[in-house]
Design a protein around this motif. Structure first.
Motif, short mmCIF file in Angstrom:
data_model
loop_
_atom_site.label_atom_id
_atom_site.label_comp_id
_atom_site.label_asym_id
_atom_site.label_seq_id
_atom_site.Cartn_x
_atom_site.Cartn_y
_atom_site.Cartn_z
N VAL A 169 10.02 3.42 23.37
CA VAL A 169 8.89 2.96 22.56
C VAL A 169 8.55 4.03 21.52
O VAL A 169 8.28 3.74 20.34
CB VAL A 169 7.66 2.65 23.44
CG1 VAL A 169 6.45 2.30 22.58
CG2 VAL A 169 7.97 1.49 24.39
N THR A 170 8.59 5.27 21.95
CA THR A 170 8.33 6.37 21.03
C THR A 170 9.34 6.37 19.88
O THR A 170 8.98 6.57 18.72
CB THR A 170 8.40 7.71 21.78
OG1 THR A 170 7.39 7.72 22.79
CG2 THR A 170 8.19 8.88 20.85
N ARG A 230 3.84 12.08 21.22
CA ARG A 230 4.68 11.24 22.09
C ARG A 230 6.12 11.74 22.08
O ARG A 230 6.79 11.79 23.12
CB ARG A 230 4.63 9.78 21.63
CG ARG A 230 3.40 9.03 22.08
CD ARG A 230 3.56 7.55 21.83
NE ARG A 230 4.61 6.97 22.64
CZ ARG A 230 4.42 6.06 23.61
NH1 ARG A 230 3.20 5.65 23.87
NH2 ARG A 230 5.43 5.59 24.29
N LEU A 231 6.59 12.13 20.90
CA LEU A 231 7.97 12.61 20.79
C LEU A 231 8.16 13.88 21.62
O LEU A 231 9.14 14.02 22.36
CB LEU A 231 8.29 12.89 19.31
CG LEU A 231 9.75 12.96 18.90
CD1 LEU A 231 10.48 11.67 19.26
CD2 LEU A 231 9.87 13.22 17.41
N ALA A 232 7.18 14.78 21.53
CA ALA A 232 7.27 16.02 22.29
C ALA A 232 7.14 15.76 23.78
O ALA A 232 7.67 16.51 24.61
CB ALA A 232 6.18 16.99 21.82
N SER A 233 6.44 14.69 24.13
CA SER A 233 6.23 14.38 25.53
C SER A 233 7.45 13.71 26.16
O SER A 233 7.71 13.86 27.35
CB SER A 233 4.99 13.49 25.63
OG SER A 233 5.14 12.50 26.57
N HIS A 234 8.22 12.99 25.38
CA HIS A 234 9.35 12.23 25.92
C HIS A 234 10.71 12.81 25.58
O HIS A 234 11.70 12.50 26.23
CB HIS A 234 9.30 10.79 25.42
CG HIS A 234 8.12 10.01 25.95
ND1 HIS A 234 7.35 9.18 25.16
CD2 HIS A 234 7.58 9.95 27.17
CE1 HIS A 234 6.39 8.64 25.89
NE2 HIS A 234 6.51 9.10 27.10
N VAL A 284 8.90 6.19 15.86
CA VAL A 284 9.53 7.09 14.90
C VAL A 284 10.25 6.27 13.83
O VAL A 284 10.13 6.54 12.63
CB VAL A 284 10.52 8.04 15.61
CG1 VAL A 284 11.35 8.83 14.60
CG2 VAL A 284 9.77 9.01 16.52
N GLY A 285 10.98 5.26 14.28
CA GLY A 285 11.69 4.41 13.33
C GLY A 285 10.75 3.74 12.34
O GLY A 285 11.09 3.55 11.17
N ALA A 286 9.55 3.44 12.82
CA ALA A 286 8.57 2.77 11.96
C ALA A 286 8.09 3.68 10.83
O ALA A 286 7.46 3.21 9.88
CB ALA A 286 7.38 2.28 12.78
N LEU A 287 8.35 4.96 10.94
CA LEU A 287 7.94 5.89 9.89
C LEU A 287 9.10 6.33 9.00
O LEU A 287 8.88 6.91 7.93
CB LEU A 287 7.27 7.13 10.51
CG LEU A 287 5.95 6.90 11.25
CD1 LEU A 287 5.40 8.23 11.75
CD2 LEU A 287 4.92 6.23 10.33
N LEU A 288 10.32 6.09 9.44
CA LEU A 288 11.47 6.64 8.72
C LEU A 288 11.55 6.23 7.24
O LEU A 288 11.85 7.09 6.39
CB LEU A 288 12.77 6.27 9.43
CG LEU A 288 13.04 7.06 10.72
CD1 LEU A 288 14.36 6.62 11.35
CD2 LEU A 288 13.07 8.56 10.44
N PRO A 289 11.28 4.96 6.89
CA PRO A 289 11.36 4.63 5.45
C PRO A 289 10.40 5.45 4.61
O PRO A 289 10.63 5.65 3.41
CB PRO A 289 11.01 3.14 5.42
CG PRO A 289 11.41 2.64 6.76
CD PRO A 289 11.07 3.76 7.71
N ASP A 290 9.34 5.92 5.22
CA ASP A 290 8.37 6.70 4.45
C ASP A 290 8.78 8.17 4.33
O ASP A 290 7.96 9.01 3.93
CB ASP A 290 6.98 6.58 5.06
CG ASP A 290 6.22 5.40 4.45
OD1 ASP A 290 6.70 4.85 3.45
OD2 ASP A 290 5.17 5.01 4.99
N LEU A 291 10.03 8.47 4.64
CA LEU A 291 10.54 9.79 4.25
C LEU A 291 10.44 9.94 2.74
O LEU A 291 10.51 11.04 2.20
CB LEU A 291 12.00 9.94 4.70
CG LEU A 291 12.21 10.25 6.18
CD1 LEU A 291 13.69 10.19 6.54
CD2 LEU A 291 11.65 11.63 6.52
#
Lengths: 160, 173
Positions: free
Chosen positions: B30-31, A93-97, B35-42
């Motif tokens: 939304v994307t 999705r990141l690469a797509s947007h 991404v933000g939903a994964l950031l704490p799991d850095l």
């Protein structure tokens, strides 16, 4: 799109460097701060837990008790498997947007993927151009996205 | 943590639900929420580079878990937002923060062997709330519930705003 202004690039670089330094500082600070606190909290925490636990005494660690849930191998495989799947989904999705422009170090949005409202933080469009009201400067009334030659992407990359 | 799929699906569902009311919240935002939903799991960088190895190399205490706190997550959100062009940054910041907040909300519901959650508000406070013990990180139910929620939200969004479904009909979404 982001400006290729050297000043903007320098500002972004400076910001990223500062944030990186703060991050490293936090990682070190947390490391030094929590080691003793975690050990101090363990006995009380163990008493408070109502979950089913497997406990083991660490050899040579005195009264230190390590608590952990038993997890079947397939459960761990499931967890890592779906997590990898989710990671791939987000990357796709990141690469797509969005795309990372190496010249500006900016995460540039690809062609606009929403026709309902301006996406930018900028206020209302220029009233001197009423036919563009309610649309940002890259709206669908500008059907030709940037080309590869000018740093953009071909049309078929639009919201893949 | 619950598995990443749960985190990502909840981030997707929350942002998609908000997109019904917020016209600017397009799929690209939304994307960013995902991404933000994964950031704490850095903090999972510890699987690649153990903190002990960093400590041994640098000679200073080190813990990746800082990412899993208020300060670490905030800095990570700011870092990603700084990469986004200025004209998109405020909205990017909002959705990244939304996703990161949802991550902590989910993680605070986890079963904790210690009976206490983690110090999510560090460095403001070391307080660890008693754990809710709702699910284990390897449970399948959270992902199932999150997937159902995401599908329902997307269905409802498409019913309310059919136009949005056209650009959203991408292979990845």
């Amino acid at each position: 799109m982001a400006s290729s202004d050297p000043g903007a690039l320098a500002l972004r670089l400076s910001t990223l460097l500062v944030l990186t330094a703060i991050t490293i500082g936090l990682l070190v600070w947390y490391g030094s701060h929590t080691a003793s606190a975690a050990l101090a909290a363990l006995p009380a925490a163990a008493a408070a837990s109502s979950a089913s636990l497997a406990a083991a005494t660490v050899p040579g660690a005195g009264d230190l008790v390590v608590l952990a849930h038993h997890r079947e191998p397939w459960e761990a495989q499931y967890m890592y498997g779906v997590s990898a799947l989710a990671g791939c989904w987000v990357l796709a999705r990141l690469a797509s947007h969005w795309r990372l422009d190496p010249r500006t170090l900016a995460l540039e949005p690809r062609a606009d993927d929403d026709t309902r409202a301006p996406e930018r933080d900028a206020p209302a469009p220029d009233p001197s151009q009423p036919d563009r009201a309610g649309t940002s400067d890259e709206r669908v009334d500008e059907p030709a996205p940037r080309t590869v030659a000018d740093g953009g992407l071909p049309t078929e990359d639009r919201d893949a | 943590m619950p598995d990443w799929l749960t985190h990502v699906l909840v981030g997707y569902a929350l942002a998609t639900a908000l997109s019904v009311r917020l016209a600017w919240l397009s799929p690209r935002y939304v994307t960013l929420a995902m991404v933000g939903a994964l950031l704490p799991d850095l903090t999972k960088l510890k699987l690649l580079v153990p903190a002990e190895a960093v400590t041994a190399t640098l000679g200073v205490p080190f813990d990746w878990m800082a990412f899993h706190t208020l300060a670490g997550t905030l800095v990570a959100v700011l870092f990603v937002a700084a990469l986004v062009p200025a004209e998109y940054r405020r909205r990017a910041l909002l959705v990244l923060a939304l996703g990161a907040t949802s991550h902590h909300a989910l993680d605070l519901l986890l079963v904790q062997p210690s009976g206490l959650t983690y110090p999510v508000l560090w460095p403001l406070t070391d307080f660890r709330a008693p754990s809710v013990d709702l699910y284990l990180s390897s449970d399948r139910e959270p992902a199932l519930v999150a997937a159902t929620l995401a599908l329902l939200v997307r269905y409802a969004r498409d019913r309310v705003d059919p136009a949005h479904s056209l650009p959203e009909a991408d292979a990845s979404g």
